[in-house]
Design an enzyme around this catalytic site. Structure first.
Site, PDB file in Angstrom:
ATOM      1  CG  HIS A  34       2.223   2.754  -1.810  1.00  0.00           C
ATOM      2  ND1 HIS A  34       2.398   4.097  -1.581  1.00  0.00           N
ATOM      3  CD2 HIS A  34       1.494   2.288  -0.758  1.00  0.00           C
ATOM      4  CE1 HIS A  34       1.788   4.444  -0.462  1.00  0.00           C
ATOM      5  NE2 HIS A  34       1.235   3.349   0.071  1.00  0.00           N
ATOM      6  CG  HIS A  37       5.573   3.693   1.582  1.00  0.00           C
ATOM      7  ND1 HIS A  37       4.682   2.811   1.045  1.00  0.00           N
ATOM      8  CD2 HIS A  37       5.200   3.865   2.872  1.00  0.00           C
ATOM      9  CE1 HIS A  37       3.815   2.444   1.966  1.00  0.00           C
ATOM     10  NE2 HIS A  37       4.095   3.074   3.079  1.00  0.00           N
ATOM     11  N   GLY A 149       3.433  10.882   5.666  1.00  0.00           N
ATOM     12  CA  GLY A 149       2.460  11.274   4.645  1.00  0.00           C
ATOM     13  C   GLY A 149       1.236  11.940   5.258  1.00  0.00           C
ATOM     14  CG  ASP A 152      -1.813   7.286   7.328  1.00  0.00           C
ATOM     15  OD1 ASP A 152      -2.893   6.685   7.244  1.00  0.00           O
ATOM     16  OD2 ASP A 152      -0.785   6.891   6.767  1.00  0.00           O
TER      17      ASP A 152
HETATM   18  O1  PAF Z   1       1.999   5.020   8.846  1.00  0.00           O
HETATM   19  C1  PAF Z   1       2.499   3.899   9.117  1.00  0.00           C
HETATM   20  O2  PAF Z   1       2.911   3.134   8.232  1.00  0.00           O
HETATM   21  C2  PAF Z   1       2.619   3.459  10.568  1.00  0.00           C
HETATM   22  O3  PAF Z   1       1.519   3.866  11.310  1.00  0.00           O
HETATM   23  C3  PAF Z   1       3.935   3.908  11.234  1.00  0.00           C
HETATM   24  C4  PAF Z   1       4.046   5.426  11.321  1.00  0.00           C
HETATM   25  C5  PAF Z   1       5.122   3.353  10.456  1.00  0.00           C
HETATM   26  C6  PAF Z   1       4.004   3.361  12.669  1.00  0.00           C
HETATM   27  O4  PAF Z   1       3.951   1.975  12.697  1.00  0.00           O
END
Ligand code: PAF
Length: 287
Positions: A34, A37, A149, A152
């Protein structure tokens, strides 16, 4: 943009870029991309000459009763978005490429302290799965920098600590959460929400905003603020998992002397678990 599926192809494409003197930026993802990203990829492009992204839905970071099987796989649409955002190389391995000997005997990376509590408490093994796959991806790509990001927030703290503790020569760049116009943090899991839940969802961030306003107004009784906010969330239809005010670096419970605090929340709407956070800097001048 080219897409490769094997570590050998990945290594040779990255080696060619490096031989040409290019700085390598990396954005690991699980796909179903989205605008959040896309912002990570654009940011990588500001710091690097050659941007690599990965798409891998990592089984190691999903719990037994979580959404591994239903997690959306949208490779063609993702490739288009990555290409548009300036990504030059996509690594999209299968499970057998990432875990050729299976997952049971896989060496794991565990990051103490910041992995514990919050999402670490409700998702046992999750951060070990994240730290393991991110370490593997870092070793495969060997980027100069990687972008994650801030949505998280705990994951970012785990990755910063793992890079520090294992002396990985990779700069970690955190990017503020990208939000929908109504405040909802963009997430691949928002797609699970039905129309009524989607209308309620922005109240998670709105509630964090109310706590932040109270902190800025000098209220320091965290327990009372959090209890009030939890009631607000329940009344809106959420099932809160946690709601906490923590120190942004240590993720330990914040105290009144802390000028920087982060409000972190996870809550379920139906079967969908949403997370969000809000940084509060009490030294920043209000505008
Ligand atoms: O944030 C995410 O999409 C996932 O936890 C990651 C960092 C790609 C690891 O699989």
């Amino acid at each position: 943009m080219i897409t490769v599926k094997t570590v050998a192809e990945l290594r040779s494409a990255v080696a060619a870029a490096r031989a040409a003197g290019q700085r390598i930026g990396f954005v690991p993802t699980m796909g179903n991309l989205h605008a959040g990203h896309v912002a990570l990829v654009s940011e990588a492009g500001r710091h690097a000459d050659f941007v690599v992204a990965s798409i891998f839905v990592n089984p190691l970071q999903f719990g037994a009763h979580e959404d591994l099987d239903t997690y959306p796989r949208t490779l063609a649409a993702d490739q288009e978005k990555l290409n548009g955002a300036g990504c030059q190389l996509l690594f999209a391995p299968g499970v057998e490429q990432m875990y050729p000997d299976g997952m049971a005997g896989q060496t794991r990376v565990s990051v103490p302290g910041v992995s514990e509590g919050l999402c670490g408490a409700s998702r046992p093994g999750h951060f070990e799965g994240v730290a393991t796959v991110v370490t593997k991806l870092f070793n495969m790509v060997q980027p100069d920098l990687a972008v994650f990001g801030e949505k998280d927030f705990q994951q970012l703290a785990v990755i910063r600590k793992l890079v520090r503790d294992l002396d990985l020569p990779i700069e970690i760049v955190g990017l503020p959460t990208v939000r929908a116009a109504d405040g909802l943090a963009l997430s691949s899991r928002n797609g699970y929400l039905d129309e009524a839940q989607r209308a309620i969802a922005p109240q998670l961030f709105a509630t964090l905003g109310e706590i932040a306003a109270a902190l800025r107004a000098g209220q320091n009784d965290h327990a009372a603020l959090l209890a009030r906010a939890e009631t607000t969330l329940r009344q809106a239809g959420f099932e809160p998992d946690y709601l906490e005010i923590r120190h942004p670096l240590t993720l330990q419970p914040a105290i009144a002397a802390d000028r920087q605090r982060v409000i972190l929340a996870a809550a379920r709407l139906g079967n969908t678990r949403l997370i969000d956070n809000l940084l509060v800097d009490l030294d920043a001048t209000a505008c």
